[in-house]
Design a protein around this motif. Structure first.
Motif, PDB file in Angstrom:
ATOM      1  N   ASP A 157     -42.725 -71.283-122.184  1.00  0.00           N
ATOM      2  CA  ASP A 157     -43.026 -71.545-120.937  1.00  0.00           C
ATOM      3  C   ASP A 157     -42.350 -72.717-120.209  1.00  0.00           C
ATOM      4  O   ASP A 157     -43.028 -73.527-120.371  1.00  0.00           O
ATOM      5  CB  ASP A 157     -44.968 -71.518-120.309  1.00  0.00           C
ATOM      6  CG  ASP A 157     -45.168 -70.760-118.989  1.00  0.00           C
ATOM      7  OD1 ASP A 157     -44.446 -71.488-118.208  1.00  0.00           O
ATOM      8  OD2 ASP A 157     -45.511 -70.132-118.629  1.00  0.00           O
ATOM      9  N   LEU A 158     -41.326 -72.486-119.373  1.00  0.00           N
ATOM     10  CA  LEU A 158     -40.811 -73.361-119.050  1.00  0.00           C
ATOM     11  C   LEU A 158     -41.258 -74.002-118.292  1.00  0.00           C
ATOM     12  O   LEU A 158     -41.132 -75.117-117.756  1.00  0.00           O
ATOM     13  CB  LEU A 158     -38.969 -72.988-118.935  1.00  0.00           C
ATOM     14  CG  LEU A 158     -38.218 -72.531-119.865  1.00  0.00           C
ATOM     15  CD1 LEU A 158     -36.930 -71.712-120.002  1.00  0.00           C
ATOM     16  CD2 LEU A 158     -38.309 -73.503-120.510  1.00  0.00           C
ATOM     17  N   GLY A 159     -41.831 -72.866-116.771  1.00  0.00           N
ATOM     18  CA  GLY A 159     -42.537 -73.571-116.194  1.00  0.00           C
ATOM     19  C   GLY A 159     -43.083 -74.188-116.020  1.00  0.00           C
ATOM     20  O   GLY A 159     -43.693 -75.726-115.673  1.00  0.00           O
ATOM     21  N   LEU A 160     -44.457 -74.248-117.135  1.00  0.00           N
ATOM     22  CA  LEU A 160     -45.145 -74.919-117.182  1.00  0.00           C
ATOM     23  C   LEU A 160     -44.541 -76.755-118.218  1.00  0.00           C
ATOM     24  O   LEU A 160     -45.375 -77.926-117.905  1.00  0.00           O
ATOM     25  CB  LEU A 160     -46.425 -74.823-118.885  1.00  0.00           C
ATOM     26  CG  LEU A 160     -47.637 -73.628-118.236  1.00  0.00           C
ATOM     27  CD1 LEU A 160     -48.319 -73.025-119.130  1.00  0.00           C
ATOM     28  CD2 LEU A 160     -48.273 -74.559-117.346  1.00  0.00           C
ATOM     29  N   ALA A 161     -43.451 -76.206-118.498  1.00  0.00           N
ATOM     30  CA  ALA A 161     -42.960 -77.936-119.199  1.00  0.00           C
ATOM     31  C   ALA A 161     -42.405 -78.761-118.377  1.00  0.00           C
ATOM     32  O   ALA A 161     -42.482 -79.285-118.220  1.00  0.00           O
ATOM     33  CB  ALA A 161     -41.669 -77.284-119.997  1.00  0.00           C
TER      34      ALA A 161
ATOM     35  N   VAL B 218     -45.042 -77.969-128.224  1.00  0.00           N
ATOM     36  CA  VAL B 218     -44.199 -76.537-128.324  1.00  0.00           C
ATOM     37  C   VAL B 218     -44.548 -75.449-127.188  1.00  0.00           C
ATOM     38  O   VAL B 218     -45.678 -75.176-127.013  1.00  0.00           O
ATOM     39  CB  VAL B 218     -44.194 -76.018-129.782  1.00  0.00           C
ATOM     40  CG1 VAL B 218     -42.934 -74.876-129.759  1.00  0.00           C
ATOM     41  CG2 VAL B 218     -44.484 -76.862-130.834  1.00  0.00           C
ATOM     42  N   PHE B 219     -43.204 -75.465-126.599  1.00  0.00           N
ATOM     43  CA  PHE B 219     -43.112 -74.341-125.182  1.00  0.00           C
ATOM     44  C   PHE B 219     -42.720 -73.038-125.066  1.00  0.00           C
ATOM     45  O   PHE B 219     -41.278 -73.501-125.984  1.00  0.00           O
ATOM     46  CB  PHE B 219     -43.108 -74.972-123.907  1.00  0.00           C
ATOM     47  CG  PHE B 219     -44.108 -76.074-123.517  1.00  0.00           C
ATOM     48  CD1 PHE B 219     -45.592 -75.134-123.088  1.00  0.00           C
ATOM     49  CD2 PHE B 219     -44.267 -77.142-122.947  1.00  0.00           C
ATOM     50  CE1 PHE B 219     -46.506 -76.246-122.394  1.00  0.00           C
ATOM     51  CE2 PHE B 219     -45.647 -78.214-122.319  1.00  0.00           C
ATOM     52  CZ  PHE B 219     -46.980 -76.861-122.158  1.00  0.00           C
TER      53      PHE B 219
ATOM     54  N   ILE C 141     -45.606 -87.059-122.451  1.00  0.00           N
ATOM     55  CA  ILE C 141     -46.284 -85.586-123.006  1.00  0.00           C
ATOM     56  C   ILE C 141     -44.694 -84.859-122.939  1.00  0.00           C
ATOM     57  O   ILE C 141     -43.865 -84.817-121.772  1.00  0.00           O
ATOM     58  CB  ILE C 141     -46.420 -85.082-121.239  1.00  0.00           C
ATOM     59  CG1 ILE C 141     -48.185 -85.115-121.622  1.00  0.00           C
ATOM     60  CG2 ILE C 141     -46.884 -83.487-122.698  1.00  0.00           C
ATOM     61  CD1 ILE C 141     -48.919 -84.768-120.573  1.00  0.00           C
ATOM     62  N   CYS C 142     -43.842 -84.727-124.472  1.00  0.00           N
ATOM     63  CA  CYS C 142     -42.801 -84.146-124.668  1.00  0.00           C
ATOM     64  C   CYS C 142     -42.747 -83.035-125.034  1.00  0.00           C
ATOM     65  O   CYS C 142     -43.712 -82.107-125.431  1.00  0.00           O
ATOM     66  CB  CYS C 142     -42.328 -85.485-125.794  1.00  0.00           C
ATOM     67  SG  CYS C 142     -40.385 -84.733-126.500  1.00  0.00           S
ATOM     68  N   ALA C 143     -42.123 -82.070-124.509  1.00  0.00           N
ATOM     69  CA  ALA C 143     -41.751 -81.226-124.540  1.00  0.00           C
ATOM     70  C   ALA C 143     -40.417 -80.459-125.697  1.00  0.00           C
ATOM     71  O   ALA C 143     -39.942 -81.294-126.188  1.00  0.00           O
ATOM     72  CB  ALA C 143     -41.532 -80.302-123.232  1.00  0.00           C
ATOM     73  N   LEU C 144     -41.289 -79.697-126.465  1.00  0.00           N
ATOM     74  CA  LEU C 144     -40.353 -79.658-127.771  1.00  0.00           C
ATOM     75  C   LEU C 144     -39.730 -77.747-127.588  1.00  0.00           C
ATOM     76  O   LEU C 144     -40.745 -77.130-127.609  1.00  0.00           O
ATOM     77  CB  LEU C 144     -41.116 -78.970-128.649  1.00  0.00           C
ATOM     78  CG  LEU C 144     -39.706 -78.788-130.618  1.00  0.00           C
ATOM     79  CD1 LEU C 144     -39.152 -79.617-130.661  1.00  0.00           C
ATOM     80  CD2 LEU C 144     -40.689 -78.527-131.838  1.00  0.00           C
ATOM     81  N   LEU C 145     -38.511 -77.796-126.874  1.00  0.00           N
ATOM     82  CA  LEU C 145     -38.482 -76.251-125.964  1.00  0.00           C
ATOM     83  C   LEU C 145     -37.190 -75.625-127.474  1.00  0.00           C
ATOM     84  O   LEU C 145     -35.923 -76.814-128.036  1.00  0.00           O
ATOM     85  CB  LEU C 145     -37.779 -76.321-125.456  1.00  0.00           C
ATOM     86  CG  LEU C 145     -37.803 -76.796-124.198  1.00  0.00           C
ATOM     87  CD1 LEU C 145     -37.657 -77.514-123.037  1.00  0.00           C
ATOM     88  CD2 LEU C 145     -40.117 -76.300-123.785  1.00  0.00           C
ATOM     89  N   GLY C 146     -36.549 -74.609-127.168  1.00  0.00           N
ATOM     90  CA  GLY C 146     -36.223 -73.832-128.439  1.00  0.00           C
ATOM     91  C   GLY C 146     -35.909 -72.353-128.304  1.00  0.00           C
ATOM     92  O   GLY C 146     -37.533 -71.948-128.470  1.00  0.00           O
ATOM     93  N   PRO C 147     -35.199 -71.604-128.318  1.00  0.00           N
ATOM     94  CA  PRO C 147     -35.014 -69.942-129.369  1.00  0.00           C
ATOM     95  C   PRO C 147     -36.197 -69.781-130.150  1.00  0.00           C
ATOM     96  O   PRO C 147     -36.197 -71.299-130.934  1.00  0.00           O
ATOM     97  CB  PRO C 147     -34.350 -69.443-129.556  1.00  0.00           C
ATOM     98  CG  PRO C 147     -33.056 -70.576-128.933  1.00  0.00           C
ATOM     99  CD  PRO C 147     -33.998 -72.162-129.264  1.00  0.00           C
TER     100      PRO C 147
END
Length: 425
Positions: free
Chosen positions: A199-203, A196-197, A32-38
């Motif tokens: 919410d850093l906590g859920l990620a 795509v997140f 399960i991979c998070a895709l993060l960024g502004p």
């Protein structure tokens, strides 16, 4: 380790303009991979490229194939997308919407068949939709619709599931339910999930891999434990993000502290603050002082205390004690020197026992010497005193010599730092 998605020197175009440039990243199979960024960092553009909808240069391999060399049917049998917008304006039932996910396997006019109906029933069961199966999708709540579209993606039987902000606009309870469905799907079927997140906590709670984008480039990638740290996330999002470890759930917690976000009264410009920690009580005080841009030090705190992790992650000067350790002569001397160097001492409503009673004594000495000492007495000292009558007497003397600060959570403390509001009268 097998990679379900891999990019090398990838540049993606929209209307002949490069939106993503020179990306290198991998998504491990069954992760399960998070895709993060502004916002605007290129997350949606990357998803479109994976689905074969945009032109690109470089290498992009989806299970060993380039998406642009795959037919629409092949992509639909490999990848399923749960879009950010799950609004519905058509009058289909829940079951009918979920059945649409079988189209890549049966064709536009093909029948469902017994095996297809079983796949649909399983998806309705996993997503807790059986009691809603005959409802019009337009009549459902946002969280219920989200589960319908997850079920529709599941019946495609994809190897790779992409979810674009699946928990946006959902309350905490529903967001957790959605992520539990995703975790169940991942564990039971091995489906790789890219989420795509914001919410850093859920990620942090649900993802074992992470990719961070910033201004169209890959700023970081790798196991979540190596990516989701204060230094990396602060650099990606251009604000101070404190990653606090060691909480009772065994996963990181996050606090966003934008420097300079608290207006500071002229009386406190350049003032050095010293905070007395303990029992996790000092966190709001350290964070608000940091947000005001004030120099902050921290007194003795046991390793493993929530205040220990926060002071460490903020890079503050502080005194480390062994877990459940007492303040010895050496630590007391260093603490006295730190208080002497400060201009204002802040005493939060910490639990007090024999091991840290010396901190109360030092605060009293500082107040009697003319140094400004602020204390908060909510909850009342009696409810957090574990050192007996002598400690009560000491605190009463301190309360006569020091300044009480109001209790109304973090805003109450911030009001002590901020300049008074001008009156319109």
């Amino acid at each position: 380790m097998t990679m379900i998605l891999q990019a090398e020197n990838l540049t993606v175009f929209r209307q002949q303009s490069a939106v993503l440039e020179n990306l290198d990243f991998v998504v491990p199979e069954s992760s399960i991979c998070a895709l993060l960024g502004p916002n605007g960092s290129g997350k949606s553009t990357l998803i479109s490229a994976v689905l074969g909808l945009l032109e690109y240069n470089g290498t992009l391999n989806l299970m060993g194939k380039s998406p642009r060399s795959m037919s629409g049917t092949d992509i639909a049998r490999t990848v399923a997308l749960v879009p950010q917008d799950t609004g519905a304006s058509f009058g289909f039932t829940v079951t009918q919407v979920v059945e649409m996910g079988r189209l890549p396997h049966r064709g536009l006019f093909g029948g469902m068949g017994a095996s297809g109906r079983q796949v649909v029933d399983n998806a309705l069961d996993v997503c807790e939709l059986k009691n809603l199966r005959h409802r019009d999708i337009c009549s459902l709540s946002g969280g219920e619709r989200q589960r319908v579209f997850i079920a529709r993606a599941m019946v495609q039987e994809p190897r790779f599931l992409i979810m674009d902000e699946p928990t946006s606009n959902l309350d905490v309870s529903m967001a957790v339910r959605i992520m539990e469905v995703i975790r169940t799907l991942n564990r039971e079927t091995g489906t790789t999930v890219l989420v795509v997140f914001h919410d850093l906590g859920l990620a942090a709670a649900y993802c074992d891999h992470a990719i961070c984008l910033k201004e169209g480039r890959a700023a970081a990638q790798g196991p979540s434990s190596s990516v989701m740290n204060s230094l990396t996330l602060s650099r990606v999002f251009d604000t101070d993000i404190l990653v606090r470890e060691g909480n009772t759930l065994g996963m990181p917690g996050f606090a966003v502290v934008p420097l300079g976000s608290v207006p500071l009264s002229g009386d406190f410009q350049g003032q050095r603050f010293h905070v007395i920690p303990g029992g996790g009580s000092a966190g709001p005080y350290m964070m608000s002082l940091r947000a005001a841009g004030c120099p902050v030090t921290c007194g003795p705190v046991s390793e493993g205390d929530a205040d220990f992790f926060l002071a460490r992650d903020m890079g503050l000067e502080f005194i480390t004690l062994e877990p459940f350790g007492s303040i010895g002569e050496r630590e007391c001397r260093i603490h006295e020197e730190m208080i002497f160097r400060s201009d204002i001492v802040v005493l939060p409503p910490i639990p007090v026992g024999e091991r840290n009673l010396s901190s109360i004594s030092l605060c009293l000495e500082a107040a009697r010497s003319g140094k400004r000492v602020w204390y908060c007495n909510h909850p009342p000292f009696e409810s957090r005193n574990f050192a007996g009558a002598g400690a009560c007497k000491l605190f009463n003397e301190l309360s006569s010599a020091a300044t009480s600060i109001p209790f109304s959570g973090l805003p109450g403390f911030l009001s002590c730092l901020s300049p008074p509001q001008s009156s319109n009268d």
